[in-house]
Motif scaffolding. Structure first.
Motif, PDB file in Angstrom:
ATOM      1  N   GLY A  12       0.729  -1.138  -0.004  1.00 24.18           N
ATOM      2  CA  GLY A  12      -0.291   0.210   0.079  1.00 24.18           C
ATOM      3  C   GLY A  12       0.765   1.372   0.154  1.00 24.18           C
ATOM      4  O   GLY A  12       0.149   2.346  -0.204  1.00 24.18           O
ATOM      5  N   ALA A  13       2.285   1.129   0.215  1.00 28.65           N
ATOM      6  CA  ALA A  13       2.974   2.422   0.102  1.00 28.65           C
ATOM      7  C   ALA A  13       3.178   2.702  -1.364  1.00 28.65           C
ATOM      8  O   ALA A  13       4.108   2.180  -2.279  1.00 28.65           O
ATOM      9  CB  ALA A  13       4.274   1.973   0.534  1.00 28.65           C
ATOM     10  N   LEU A  14       2.480   3.690  -1.941  1.00 31.35           N
ATOM     11  CA  LEU A  14       2.518   4.071  -3.369  1.00 31.35           C
ATOM     12  C   LEU A  14       3.285   5.332  -3.599  1.00 31.35           C
ATOM     13  O   LEU A  14       3.787   5.766  -4.803  1.00 31.35           O
ATOM     14  CB  LEU A  14       1.059   4.427  -3.726  1.00 31.35           C
ATOM     15  CG  LEU A  14       0.085   3.392  -3.550  1.00 31.35           C
ATOM     16  CD1 LEU A  14      -1.272   3.776  -3.823  1.00 31.35           C
ATOM     17  CD2 LEU A  14       0.638   2.139  -4.453  1.00 31.35           C
ATOM     18  N   ARG A  15       3.725   5.985  -2.475  1.00 30.87           N
ATOM     19  CA  ARG A  15       4.705   7.275  -2.796  1.00 30.87           C
ATOM     20  C   ARG A  15       6.107   6.702  -2.861  1.00 30.87           C
ATOM     21  O   ARG A  15       6.587   6.449  -2.126  1.00 30.87           O
ATOM     22  CB  ARG A  15       4.396   8.184  -1.896  1.00 30.87           C
ATOM     23  CG  ARG A  15       3.201   8.893  -2.113  1.00 30.87           C
ATOM     24  CD  ARG A  15       2.852  10.100  -1.198  1.00 30.87           C
ATOM     25  NE  ARG A  15       3.569  11.074  -1.054  1.00 30.87           N
ATOM     26  CZ  ARG A  15       3.859  12.014  -0.237  1.00 30.87           C
ATOM     27  NH1 ARG A  15       3.400  11.872   0.984  1.00 30.87           N
ATOM     28  NH2 ARG A  15       4.372  12.974  -0.388  1.00 30.87           N
ATOM     29  N   VAL A  16       6.685   6.667  -4.143  1.00 29.38           N
ATOM     30  CA  VAL A  16       8.253   6.041  -4.413  1.00 29.38           C
ATOM     31  C   VAL A  16       9.035   7.093  -4.654  1.00 29.38           C
ATOM     32  O   VAL A  16       8.603   7.981  -5.583  1.00 29.38           O
ATOM     33  CB  VAL A  16       7.907   4.933  -5.105  1.00 29.38           C
ATOM     34  CG1 VAL A  16       9.408   4.591  -5.657  1.00 29.38           C
ATOM     35  CG2 VAL A  16       7.102   3.818  -4.247  1.00 29.38           C
ATOM     36  N   VAL A  17      10.237   7.041  -4.748  1.00 27.04           N
ATOM     37  CA  VAL A  17      11.196   8.094  -5.243  1.00 27.04           C
ATOM     38  C   VAL A  17      12.330   7.270  -5.530  1.00 27.04           C
ATOM     39  O   VAL A  17      12.686   6.386  -4.796  1.00 27.04           O
ATOM     40  CB  VAL A  17      11.692   9.080  -3.908  1.00 27.04           C
ATOM     41  CG1 VAL A  17      13.113   9.869  -4.573  1.00 27.04           C
ATOM     42  CG2 VAL A  17      10.706  10.130  -3.918  1.00 27.04           C
ATOM     43  N   PHE A  18      12.710   7.472  -6.810  1.00 34.18           N
ATOM     44  CA  PHE A  18      13.847   6.740  -7.442  1.00 34.18           C
ATOM     45  C   PHE A  18      15.096   7.506  -7.082  1.00 34.18           C
ATOM     46  O   PHE A  18      15.200   8.573  -7.737  1.00 34.18           O
ATOM     47  CB  PHE A  18      13.798   6.593  -8.797  1.00 34.18           C
ATOM     48  CG  PHE A  18      12.768   5.424  -9.195  1.00 34.18           C
ATOM     49  CD1 PHE A  18      12.904   3.917  -8.906  1.00 34.18           C
ATOM     50  CD2 PHE A  18      11.553   5.692  -9.872  1.00 34.18           C
ATOM     51  CE1 PHE A  18      11.911   3.049  -9.249  1.00 34.18           C
ATOM     52  CE2 PHE A  18      10.464   4.920 -10.065  1.00 34.18           C
ATOM     53  CZ  PHE A  18      10.777   3.699  -9.867  1.00 34.18           C
ATOM     54  N   ALA A  19      15.856   7.358  -5.841  1.00 32.61           N
ATOM     55  CA  ALA A  19      16.781   7.954  -5.606  1.00 32.61           C
ATOM     56  C   ALA A  19      17.903   7.966  -6.760  1.00 32.61           C
ATOM     57  O   ALA A  19      18.328   7.190  -7.188  1.00 32.61           O
ATOM     58  CB  ALA A  19      17.649   7.740  -4.223  1.00 32.61           C
ATOM     59  N   ALA A  20      18.262   9.424  -7.028  1.00 33.05           N
ATOM     60  CA  ALA A  20      19.547   9.526  -8.160  1.00 33.05           C
ATOM     61  C   ALA A  20      20.047  10.955  -7.918  1.00 33.05           C
ATOM     62  O   ALA A  20      19.622  11.814  -7.288  1.00 33.05           O
ATOM     63  CB  ALA A  20      18.430   9.695  -9.415  1.00 33.05           C
ATOM     64  N   GLU A  21      21.350  10.609  -8.296  1.00 35.42           N
ATOM     65  CA  GLU A  21      22.044  11.683  -8.082  1.00 35.42           C
ATOM     66  C   GLU A  21      21.892  12.930  -9.357  1.00 35.42           C
ATOM     67  O   GLU A  21      21.604  12.585 -10.349  1.00 35.42           O
ATOM     68  CB  GLU A  21      23.766  11.497  -8.627  1.00 35.42           C
ATOM     69  CG  GLU A  21      24.339  10.471  -7.465  1.00 35.42           C
ATOM     70  CD  GLU A  21      25.100  11.508  -6.390  1.00 35.42           C
ATOM     71  OE1 GLU A  21      25.860  11.961  -6.575  1.00 35.42           O
ATOM     72  OE2 GLU A  21      24.216  11.377  -5.196  1.00 35.42           O
ATOM     73  N   LEU A  22      22.305  14.187  -8.853  1.00 36.10           N
ATOM     74  CA  LEU A  22      21.682  14.968  -9.892  1.00 36.10           C
ATOM     75  C   LEU A  22      22.721  15.101 -10.943  1.00 36.10           C
ATOM     76  O   LEU A  22      24.094  15.300 -10.806  1.00 36.10           O
ATOM     77  CB  LEU A  22      21.844  16.631  -9.257  1.00 36.10           C
ATOM     78  CG  LEU A  22      21.165  17.767 -10.130  1.00 36.10           C
ATOM     79  CD1 LEU A  22      19.624  17.407 -10.260  1.00 36.10           C
ATOM     80  CD2 LEU A  22      21.423  18.980  -9.180  1.00 36.10           C
ATOM     81  N   GLU A  23      22.438  14.992 -12.513  1.00 42.38           N
ATOM     82  CA  GLU A  23      23.279  15.038 -13.362  1.00 42.38           C
ATOM     83  C   GLU A  23      23.665  16.330 -13.787  1.00 42.38           C
ATOM     84  O   GLU A  23      22.949  17.121 -14.224  1.00 42.38           O
ATOM     85  CB  GLU A  23      22.692  14.277 -14.657  1.00 42.38           C
ATOM     86  CG  GLU A  23      23.745  13.784 -15.703  1.00 42.38           C
ATOM     87  CD  GLU A  23      22.854  13.039 -16.726  1.00 42.38           C
ATOM     88  OE1 GLU A  23      23.593  12.410 -17.415  1.00 42.38           O
ATOM     89  OE2 GLU A  23      21.854  12.921 -16.711  1.00 42.38           O
TER      90      GLU A  23
END
Lengths: 141, 148
Positions: free
Chosen positions: B129-140
């Motif tokens: 049920g955890a729908l808020r997801v962040v794909f962690a990424a470095e700033l290019e």
């Protein structure tokens, strides 16, 4: 004048040590307040609810297929025509497609063996282009 | 042995005030003691090559609302420094999400993970049920592209 001089010498010639603490704390508090910790960065997305699949008209779908080699295959809606592009080109393709059709949905289908970074590249391009309707799927053979 | 008044007078010359100059030393001693003895709960550093993204934005959530899920190149999943099987993720995340509905999942994955692992992880999170997801990424940053 000599009397005056001797009176003046009663002023202590040491730096007052009691105010040292105040200075140190002032510096401490200054740095405490001005320090900012780097925040996590990433691409935010909201996953759909489980079993909340929606039927969408094929003409509103932009198929973005990510191959294991990192190349991207674009298929527009119902047409069988395929187009091989680089992940960076997806931004322009989305902008063009969105200008023609406001209900466009980006269906990102990634090959199971494709590296995660290729998916992030495509997602990055879509975010840069301001895409809101993004569907992440696994490519089925 | 008789105490002369002069002797008493001399003794009373010792200052009655607490020396204020040593207060700072005490304060700093306490400060340093607490600094050294404080342990922040932090995930173990993992050998991860971050994916890069230009559009990556700061996550404006409180630290306690972010749950980090780490994934190593071979697909191993770590939550709070513990290794979990992919099938267990759902059961781990669900109570955490029940406690805090604001929970945001930060997927911290190596850039070379095959996508099937990420897809399975997404399905597990949907199941929890955890729908808020962040794909962690470095700033290019090395490529500056023209923005229209």
């Amino acid at each position: 004048m000599a009397v005056l001089g001797s009176k003046k010498s009663k002023v202590s010639d040491e730096i007052p040590s009691s105010s040292m603490a105040d200075i140190a704390f002032l510096l401490l508090i200054f740095f405490l307040v001005t320090t900012t910790f780097p925040k996590d960065k990433g691409l935010a997305i909201v996953l759909p609810e489980q079993q909340a699949e929606q039927d969408v008209s094929q003409k509103n779908v932009l198929h973005i297929i990510i191959n294991p080699s990192g190349t991207v295959t674009i298929k527009r809606g119902e047409s069988q025509q395929e187009q091989q592009v680089r992940p960076d080109d997806v931004e322009a393709i989305w902008r063009q497609g969105f200008a023609e059709n406001e209900n466009l949905i980006a269906a990102v289908k990634t090959h199971p063996e494709a590296a995660y970074r290729f998916m992030v590249d495509v997602l990055d391009a879509l975010h840069s282009a301001g895409a809101k309707k993004i569907s992440l799927q696994l490519l089925e053979e | 042995m008789s105490i002369r008044s002069g002797g008493l007078q001399r003794k009373s010359k010792a200052s009655q005030e607490i020396p204020s100059s040593s207060m700072a030393d005490i304060a700093f001693l306490l400060l340093i003691f607490f600094m050294v003895s404080t342990v922040f709960q932090k995930d173990k550093k993992r050998e991860i090559l971050w994916p890069e993204a230009e559009a990556s934005e700061k996550i404006d959530e409180k630290q306690k609302d972010i749950l980090n899920i780490w994934m190593e190149t071979n697909g191993d999943v770590y939550i709070n420094d513990l290794h979990w099987e992919m099938e267990e993720v759902r059961a781990v995340v669900r109570p955490l999400f029940a406690d805090n509905q604001q929970l945001v999942i930060s997927i911290r994955s190596d850039q070379n993970v095959p996508y099937r692992h990420i897809d399975l992880l997404q399905k597990e999170l949907q199941g929890a049920g955890a729908l808020r997801v962040v794909f962690a990424a470095e700033l290019e940053q090395d490529i500056i592209r023209e923005r229209r």
